[in-house]
Design an enzyme around this catalytic site. Structure first.
Site, PDB file in Angstrom:
ATOM      1  N   HIS A  43       0.751  -1.052  -0.173  1.00 39.44           N
ATOM      2  CA  HIS A  43       0.035   0.071  -0.038  1.00 39.44           C
ATOM      3  C   HIS A  43       0.984   1.463  -0.023  1.00 39.44           C
ATOM      4  O   HIS A  43       1.176   1.988   0.903  1.00 39.44           O
ATOM      5  CB  HIS A  43      -0.814   0.067   1.156  1.00 39.44           C
ATOM      6  CG  HIS A  43      -2.176   1.042   1.192  1.00 39.44           C
ATOM      7  ND1 HIS A  43      -3.316   0.859   1.748  1.00 39.44           N
ATOM      8  CD2 HIS A  43      -2.022   2.282   0.937  1.00 39.44           C
ATOM      9  CE1 HIS A  43      -3.891   1.995   1.552  1.00 39.44           C
ATOM     10  NE2 HIS A  43      -3.168   2.809   0.926  1.00 39.44           N
ATOM     11  N   GLU A  70      -2.608  -1.801  -3.115  1.00 40.20           N
ATOM     12  CA  GLU A  70      -3.829  -0.942  -2.590  1.00 40.20           C
ATOM     13  C   GLU A  70      -3.321   0.545  -2.671  1.00 40.20           C
ATOM     14  O   GLU A  70      -2.079   0.877  -2.686  1.00 40.20           O
ATOM     15  CB  GLU A  70      -4.001  -1.430  -1.174  1.00 40.20           C
ATOM     16  CG  GLU A  70      -4.290  -2.793  -0.652  1.00 40.20           C
ATOM     17  CD  GLU A  70      -4.266  -3.262   0.500  1.00 40.20           C
ATOM     18  OE1 GLU A  70      -5.087  -4.153   0.943  1.00 40.20           O
ATOM     19  OE2 GLU A  70      -3.850  -2.558   1.453  1.00 40.20           O
ATOM     20  N   HIS A 190      -7.755  -6.384   7.511  1.00 39.53           N
ATOM     21  CA  HIS A 190      -7.846  -5.119   8.390  1.00 39.53           C
ATOM     22  C   HIS A 190      -7.944  -5.796   9.904  1.00 39.53           C
ATOM     23  O   HIS A 190      -9.102  -6.009  10.213  1.00 39.53           O
ATOM     24  CB  HIS A 190      -8.580  -3.883   8.328  1.00 39.53           C
ATOM     25  CG  HIS A 190      -8.008  -2.804   8.896  1.00 39.53           C
ATOM     26  ND1 HIS A 190      -7.121  -1.884   8.212  1.00 39.53           N
ATOM     27  CD2 HIS A 190      -8.005  -2.344  10.288  1.00 39.53           C
ATOM     28  CE1 HIS A 190      -6.817  -0.891   9.164  1.00 39.53           C
ATOM     29  NE2 HIS A 190      -7.398  -1.153  10.283  1.00 39.53           N
TER      30      HIS A 190
END
Length: 238
Positions: A43, A70, A190
């Site tokens: 990310h 991401e 997450h």
């Protein structure tokens, strides 16, 4: 079987805290693959506080499993995706200064924008995923964009897990069934960890992939990277 994609952002955070190239993000990612990870996730953020653009290029050249990138799809991110052409892009509505992803898209409010992004990424042969909460109407809007998958934001599940496991997972079960009925693939991520992952995966139908970074790297400090990946894979071997 649900696939495990390892997020290596925390390896980059540790490297950047000291400077130099220890630990080596590329080496760790390749070792993750060797130890059984079925994908690698990064990310990158605009300030490069962990993953750098150079890391993304290095990883693309060397990885043999699926590469998932991401990020907040601003123009700089889109240019990176066009150049790298990962197997999957996960669109996340992050503010530039946010510590970690903390909410999914309001798809209805961003519908036209997300439709254009999905069309653009599909033109480059990239599978798309929209980071999203469990609201069923929102998931219906996501399906209308033409995206291939959604990624369910699982922090609320993790936060409520020890209070009432069944209640914590129920919105995700409903979301998964609804998404599948609309032809969407389902990813999740997450705050999933060795404590709460098996329960989640056992009860969530149609779960294609989880991406896990922070907890997995923390566990590896005690268990070692190879054993940690083995244990996470075991949680998903249902």
């Amino acid at each position: 079987m649900t696939r495990l994609s390892v997020n290596v952002n925390k390896i980059a955070t540790l490297r950047n805290a000291r400077g130099g190239n220890v630990p080596d993000v590329l080496r760790v990612a390749l070792d993750c693959e060797r130890f059984g990870a079925q994908g690698i996730t990064v990310h990158p953020r605009p300030d490069e506080r962990h993953i750098r653009r150079s890391d993304v290029y290095d990883l693309k050249k060397a990885l043999t499993t699926e590469f998932n990138i991401e990020g907040n799809p601003d123009e700089r991110f889109i240019r990176l995706i066009e150049e790298i052409r990962p197997e999957q892009v996960t669109m996340v509505p992050d503010a530039p200064d946010v510590l970690t992803s903390n909410a999914g898209w309001d798809v209805a409010r961003n519908y036209d924008h997300l439709c254009r992004l999905v069309e653009r990424f599909h033109a480059w042969g990239i599978r798309t995923s929209i980071f999203i909460d469990t609201d069923l109407d929102n998931i219906s809007w996501a399906a209308k964009t033409g995206t291939d998958r959604i990624e369910l934001y699982t922090e609320p599940y993790a936060a409520a897990y020890h209070k009432d496991m069944a209640a914590a997972v129920q919105p995700y079960v409903k979301a998964s069934v609804h998404a599948h009925s609309l032809g969407l693939g389902i990813n999740a991520g997450h705050d999933l960890n060795l404590d709460n992952l098996r329960y989640f995966a056992e009860r969530l139908p149609y779960l294609d992939e989880v991406s896990i970074g922070h907890a997995l790297i923390a566990d590896a400090l005690y268990l070692g990277l190879e054993e940690t990946i083995r244990q996470y894979r075991d949680q998903l071997a249902l």
